[in-house]
Enzyme design. Structure first.
Site, mmCIF file in Angstrom:
data_model
loop_
_atom_site.group_PDB
_atom_site.id
_atom_site.type_symbol
_atom_site.label_atom_id
_atom_site.label_comp_id
_atom_site.label_asym_id
_atom_site.label_seq_id
_atom_site.Cartn_x
_atom_site.Cartn_y
_atom_site.Cartn_z
ATOM 1 N N HIS A 49 0.865 -1.186 0.000
ATOM 2 C CA HIS A 49 0.000 0.000 0.000
ATOM 3 C C HIS A 49 0.898 1.231 0.000
ATOM 4 O O HIS A 49 1.607 1.485 0.964
ATOM 5 C CB HIS A 49 -0.913 0.004 1.219
ATOM 6 C CG HIS A 49 -1.890 -1.128 1.225
ATOM 7 N ND1 HIS A 49 -3.102 -1.079 0.585
ATOM 8 C CD2 HIS A 49 -1.811 -2.370 1.764
ATOM 9 C CE1 HIS A 49 -3.747 -2.222 0.751
ATOM 10 N NE2 HIS A 49 -2.975 -3.034 1.461
ATOM 11 N N ARG A 86 -0.340 4.301 -0.715
ATOM 12 C CA ARG A 86 -1.191 5.372 -0.177
ATOM 13 C C ARG A 86 -1.400 6.572 -1.097
ATOM 14 O O ARG A 86 -2.256 7.390 -0.846
ATOM 15 C CB ARG A 86 -0.656 5.873 1.169
ATOM 16 C CG ARG A 86 -0.577 4.803 2.232
ATOM 17 C CD ARG A 86 -1.960 4.348 2.668
ATOM 18 N NE ARG A 86 -1.893 3.395 3.780
ATOM 19 C CZ ARG A 86 -2.588 2.270 3.827
ATOM 20 N NH1 ARG A 86 -3.403 1.930 2.844
ATOM 21 N NH2 ARG A 86 -2.497 1.465 4.860
ATOM 22 N N ASP A 127 -8.525 -5.213 -2.500
ATOM 23 C CA ASP A 127 -7.905 -5.437 -1.184
ATOM 24 C C ASP A 127 -8.262 -4.341 -0.192
ATOM 25 O O ASP A 127 -8.210 -3.159 -0.488
ATOM 26 C CB ASP A 127 -6.393 -5.516 -1.300
ATOM 27 C CG ASP A 127 -5.766 -5.756 0.057
ATOM 28 O OD1 ASP A 127 -6.016 -6.818 0.634
ATOM 29 O OD2 ASP A 127 -5.066 -4.853 0.559
ATOM 30 N N HIS A 150 -9.143 -10.489 -1.360
ATOM 31 C CA HIS A 150 -9.041 -10.253 0.086
ATOM 32 C C HIS A 150 -10.189 -11.041 0.700
ATOM 33 O O HIS A 150 -11.331 -10.609 0.662
ATOM 34 C CB HIS A 150 -9.178 -8.739 0.337
ATOM 35 C CG HIS A 150 -9.294 -8.366 1.787
ATOM 36 N ND1 HIS A 150 -8.332 -7.645 2.449
ATOM 37 C CD2 HIS A 150 -10.271 -8.590 2.697
ATOM 38 C CE1 HIS A 150 -8.708 -7.444 3.704
ATOM 39 N NE2 HIS A 150 -9.883 -8.005 3.880
ATOM 40 N N HIS A 180 -2.838 -12.496 1.469
ATOM 41 C CA HIS A 180 -2.562 -12.671 2.902
ATOM 42 C C HIS A 180 -3.337 -13.800 3.587
ATOM 43 O O HIS A 180 -4.182 -13.568 4.449
ATOM 44 C CB HIS A 180 -2.764 -11.375 3.676
ATOM 45 C CG HIS A 180 -3.968 -10.542 3.264
ATOM 46 N ND1 HIS A 180 -5.237 -11.041 3.181
ATOM 47 C CD2 HIS A 180 -4.057 -9.234 2.938
ATOM 48 C CE1 HIS A 180 -6.071 -10.080 2.820
ATOM 49 N NE2 HIS A 180 -5.373 -8.968 2.657
ATOM 50 N N ASP A 219 2.076 -6.866 2.351
ATOM 51 C CA ASP A 219 0.912 -6.091 2.810
ATOM 52 C C ASP A 219 1.385 -4.855 3.590
ATOM 53 O O ASP A 219 0.780 -4.471 4.593
ATOM 54 C CB ASP A 219 -0.046 -6.949 3.650
ATOM 55 C CG ASP A 219 -1.423 -6.290 3.764
ATOM 56 O OD1 ASP A 219 -1.655 -5.231 3.148
ATOM 57 O OD2 ASP A 219 -2.270 -6.837 4.495
ATOM 58 N N HIS A 258 0.692 3.786 8.198
ATOM 59 C CA HIS A 258 -0.322 4.649 8.810
ATOM 60 C C HIS A 258 0.375 5.722 9.622
ATOM 61 O O HIS A 258 1.404 5.457 10.248
ATOM 62 C CB HIS A 258 -1.233 3.844 9.742
ATOM 63 C CG HIS A 258 -2.169 2.935 9.013
ATOM 64 N ND1 HIS A 258 -3.215 3.392 8.249
ATOM 65 C CD2 HIS A 258 -2.204 1.582 8.919
ATOM 66 C CE1 HIS A 258 -3.859 2.369 7.724
ATOM 67 N NE2 HIS A 258 -3.261 1.253 8.100
#
Lengths: 210, 313, 443
Positions: free
Chosen positions: C73, C75, C165, C192, C245, C318, C322
């Site tokens: 990710h 972002r 996902d 996912h 995952h 994955d 954050h």
């Protein structure tokens, strides 16, 4: 409930105080018969000072003030054939040294059913030292009501007062050094009556809060 | 500083010490002592993210009776409601020098998180569906007052165990104190791993009541009644409610408890709730003594006498 | 460690003394010219000694094919406070990656040719590794209508992996259509697997720990039910399916069963699911909050075994950055996800290699060959051999390091390995012959 015990130098944890045994290196300055005579004398003095024990309530300060209060009550009853209410007054929540040790378990407070209003409360403790626990007891008493008068009885006065407090009834004046420790054993808790003097642990001398 | 985050933080000795202390305090309250000087100069903050007048008032009164300075932060009308994060609130409390913080929060674990951010002692006043340790303590206290020693007592907890912080704390504490706990609920309201808990489980209240010394009824929250966990409130009430007939199956000296507020008629019928064997109002009174005891034992000395040494993590 | 003999415009580079994963026991020299491996082994030595070349001393290091991540990710666009394509690509390079797949759950969602081309271009311009955009399966990840899968496939980004996902394509019919549709351009649906109704309010693995902590449970069956359904769907329509995952022991059994039946299914496991377990939630520290959640020791054991025996084809990070405030909060309010690019290889060494479950050629397969094959990533996941693109990761497996969130190249520090000691360290990463990382530092 172990306020007294702790302040006298025994820093074991909370909960009910274990029986005391004779600390190492200590000697007995009072034995059973002498303690008994001292209490009898105090009982007579209380009767004299309070004009026959009218309105008297005996409140022992836990731990060992409580059996002493009961014994005094029994003696007064024997002499005067009058019932003297007695009880216990825990001072833990009123102590000025709470923050010097971990939070302690509370002792029992048992006040006779009619309360203390307008009575003559005789506080009973085993050893009078710095006077701080008596100060705490006066505060605790204040929250329970307004006695006509408060008096103080102690089995042993070992001196070294830190507050303007004196006893009205003293079993025995016992001049001591701050390096000494006074231990009271009572039959009800310790299977023996005695007052012992021995060497204090250094930190307790420093605390010197009795 | 130590905290009271979970009823599981308390050993048998510590839990007993809380109950003993609460006992002494409740007796003193009976002697008209309204206030002790014990926590003079200490600041206790009530940080309430959930409405709970009952619990907040109980903690506030407990702290005030110990002469602590009390600050109430509640979700309404403070920065909390303006989206201030728990961490920011924690830093504010830290700057104020709070000695103790009582936190009530809708998120499980909020008290644990707070404990990692403040120096003061944290008391979990209910966190999400996790725990409510002072409720369990006051329940244990109430049982002890009515029934004596908890060891060997058969305590049955009925209701929404899955979402109940009261049930979690009570299972842990009552087990610590030696009681035999049985949970009764529809299978949908029992956690999947309940077999690992120190208690028994039954789906039939009739079977358990005759063997119960104490029955604790849990509140079933309105949002659980939407048909997912059980078909209807009526069916729940019929299968798990404590009505007069079921009440009659209890041993003669058994007591009925409820953490309140009650849904009369559904969980418990009015006549049971008002019976002398119901302890509902005592529980409120006892809550005050128990919370005073907890605050005293956490904050009264140079260090706490009870609780979790430090928050994990 | 680099001795730069002046090299003119297109330098010839020689990696000296590396042991090639899966190669011979003795060390090799790797000669790189024009971004391509020109020679490997003793033949290379003469060229290496010729001078006028840039030498990378790889004594004691392992040479792995450049790692390929199927699941990252980045972002951007939308949450550039957490990560950008450039910062994420740098973190990938530091982790030994030469190609990463950027997941579609950005804002706006990568569900059109425009967004995937933007992401591709950002990656291209940053230049730290090849950024392969993943396209959303459904418009806005809403699970109602297929996104323009063909347009994304035909765009300059050349999308081959499609995934919603973050959310599951839970509608069985829509999933069937997606599986069928991407056959036209060799695409794969990366699912996912999370049954949405079974995971309403889910906060962590449902089990002993969630019940004790009072956190909403995410049952294993919610993953396994979707995997079972999708394997059967993929088999029925003859399509390629990839499972993101995988986190449970039951999922492993289902995938093994599906593969035995001949279903064209592949699967990935994350490093954190190979190492961490749900009891870490006891601290209520949301750095351990991730979706799918950390499971039990039994699951970890099954996942390791499955990766070792090939039931699970690949490791995917994955990587989910954050910002601090998304994690420094109550567990239930915290964001799900962990960063992982910079620690993946170390975790795989720790969980798979050091205990003998997988050798280094196995690592090369699970972290480079297989993911490149699944994602149809050209020029990556190739052996270290003459004529192949010089995408190479040099790794020191003989060292250890303490993971320090503040030292991460990623813009976010939400690593669950904080203050853990892990083996190994990526020393250098070469993307088509050019070092993106040297001596552990971004170039």
């Amino acid at each position: 409930m172990c306020a007294k015990k702790r302040a006298n130098g025994d820093e074991s944890g909370g909960g009910d105080p274990p029986s005391r045994t004779e600390p190492e290196g200590s000697r007995a300055v009072l034995e059973g018969p002498e303690i008994s005579r001292a209490l009898t004398r105090i009982a007579h003095e209380v009767l004299e000072r309070t004009k026959g024990g009218e309105g008297v309530i005996l409140l022992g300060i836990p731990t060992r003030g409580v059996p002493l209060a009961r014994r005094l009550a029994e003696r007064i009853e024997r002499v005067e054939d009058r019932h003297v209410p007695w009880g216990s007054l825990d001072i833990t929540m009123y102590r000025d040294d709470l923050r010097l040790a971990p939070a302690r378990a509370l002792g029992r407070t048992e006040i006779p059913a009619d309360g203390i209003h307008d009575s003559v409360v005789v506080l009973v403790d085993d050893v009078l030292f710095s006077g701080r626990s008596v100060r705490a007891a006066l505060d605790a008493l204040n929250d329970l009501g307004r006695p006509r008068a408060v008096q103080l009885a102690t089995l042993v006065d070992r001196g070294h007062r830190q507050l303007p407090i004196r006893a009205d009834y003293v079993g025995k004046n016992l001049p001591t050094s701050l390096r000494e420790k006074v231990t009271v054993l009572l039959d009800e808790l310790d299977d023996r009556d005695a007052v012992l003097v021995g060497p204090a642990k250094p930190r307790n001398v420093a605390e010197g809060d009795r | 500083m130590r905290h009271l985050l979970s009823a599981g933080d308390l050993s048998y000795d510590e839990a007993t010490q809380v109950l003993d202390t609460a006992k002494e305090l409740s007796q003193l309250s009976g002697h008209s002592v309204k206030k002790f000087p014990t926590l003079r100069g200490r600041t206790v903050v009530n940080l309430f993210y959930e409405d709970s007048t009952r619990t907040r008032t109980s903690f506030e009164l407990a702290a005030k009776r110990l002469s602590a300075d009390v600050i109430n932060f509640s979700a309404k009308g403070s920065s909390v409601s303006k989206g201030e994060s728990l961490k920011d609130s924690a830093l504010t409390l830290q700057a104020m020098g709070a000695d103790g913080v009582v936190i009530r929060h809708s998120a499980s674990g909020a008290a644990h998180r707070l404990a990692t951010w403040v120096d003061g002692a944290v008391v979990n006043g209910g966190d999400g569906t996790h725990e409510h340790p002072t409720q369990a303590l006051l329940d244990a206290f109430t049982i002890r007052e009515r029934m004596g020693d908890l060891a060997g007592l058969r305590v049955t907890i009925v209701g929404d165990v899955l979402h109940s912080r009261v049930a979690r704390s009570n299972v842990l504490l009552l087990h610590t104190l030696g009681a035999e706990v049985t949970l009764v609920a529809p299978p949908t309201l029992v956690p999947v791993s309940v077999h690992t808990w120190p208690c028994a489980v039954s789906y039939r209240i009739e079977d358990v009541l005759p063997k119960s010394d104490v029955v604790m009824m849990l509140r079933v929250q309105a949002e659980r009644m939407k048909g997912e966990f059980f078909p209807t409130a009526r069916e729940y009430s019929r299968r798990y409610g404590l009505d007069r007939e079921r009440f009659a199956r209890l041993p003669a000296d058994a007591i009925v408890m409820h953490p309140g507020p009650m849904v009369r008629g559904m969980e418990i019928s009015a006549e049971v709730a008002d019976s002398p064997r119901s302890t509902v109002t005592e529980q409120v009174t006892n809550g005050l003594s128990v919370r005073m005891a907890v605050l005293y034992l956490l904050l009264g000395g140079s260090e706490s006498a009870i609780g979790n040494q430090e928050a994990q993590g | 460690m680099t001795q730069t003999s002046t090299a003119e415009n297109a330098p010839v580079r020689v990696i000296r003394g590396a042991r090639i994963a899966g190669g011979p026991e003795e060390t090799s020299d790797i000669v790189i010219r024009d971004g391509v491996i020109a020679a490997v082994g003793s033949d290379a030595r003469a060229q290496a000694d010729a001078g006028g070349v840039e030498v990378i001393d790889a004594t004691g290091l392992l040479a792995l094919p450049g790692l390929v991540d199927l699941h990252t990710h980045l972002r951007e666009p939308g949450r550039e406070d957490a990560e950008t394509v450039a910062t994420g690509a740098r973190a990938a390079a530091v982790g030994g990656y030469t190609a990463v797949h950027a997941m579609a759950n950005t804002d706006p969602v990568a569900d059109s040719a425009g967004v995937v081309e933007q992401v591709w271009r950002l990656g291209h311009d940053a230049g730290y590794c090849d950024v392969r955009p993943v396209g959303a399966v459904t418009r806005g990840l809403r699970g109602q209508q297929l996104a323009e899968l063909g347009a994304m496939a035909d765009s300059v980004a050349g999308v081959r992996v499609f995934s919603d996902d973050g959310v599951c394509v839970s509608d069985a019919l829509l999933m069937r259509r997606a599986l069928e549709y991407v056959k036209a351009f060799g695409g794969v649906i990366a699912q996912h697997a999370q049954e949405p109704r079974l995971t309403e309010g889910a906060q962590m693995n449902e089990g002993v720990v969630s019940d004790r902590l009072g956190l909403g449970g995410w049952p294993a069956v919610a993953e396994e039910a979707i995997i079972a359904r999708d394997c059967l769907l993929a088999e029925h329509v003859g399509s390629r399916l990839h499972i993101c995952h995988v986190s449970t022991s039951g999922s492993v059994q289902i995938i093994r069963w599906a593969k035995d039946r001949g279903c064209d299914v592949t699967a990935e496991v994350t490093p954190h699911h190979l190492l961490l377990t749900d009891d870490l939630a006891e601290s209520y520290d949301p750095v351990f909050k991730v979706n799918p959640p950390l499971r039990t020791t039994e699951d970890v054991t099954a996942l390791r075994q499955a990766l070792a025996d090939g039931t699970i084809d690949s490791v995917a990070t994955d990587h989910a950055p954050h910002p601090v405030e998304a994690k420094e909060t109550e567990w239930s309010n915290a964001a799900m996800g962990m960063v992982g690019l910079e620690s993946a290889l170390s975790v795989v060494q720790h969980t798979m290699v050091d205990n003998g479950l997988l050798d280094w050629s196995g690592v090369a397969d699970r972290m480079s060959f297989a993911p490149a094959r699944i994602g149809r990533v050209r020029g990556h996941g190739r052996p270290i051999a003459p004529g192949e693109p010089a995408n190479i990761t040099l790794y020191d497996a003989g060292t250890t390091r303490d993971i320090d969130p503040a030292a991460l190249v990623s813009k976010s520090g939400n690593t669950p390995y904080r203050s853990m000691r892990l083996p190994g360290r990526v020393v250098a990463t070469l993307l088509r012959g050019t070092p993106t990382v040297l001596d552990g530092k971004v170039q």
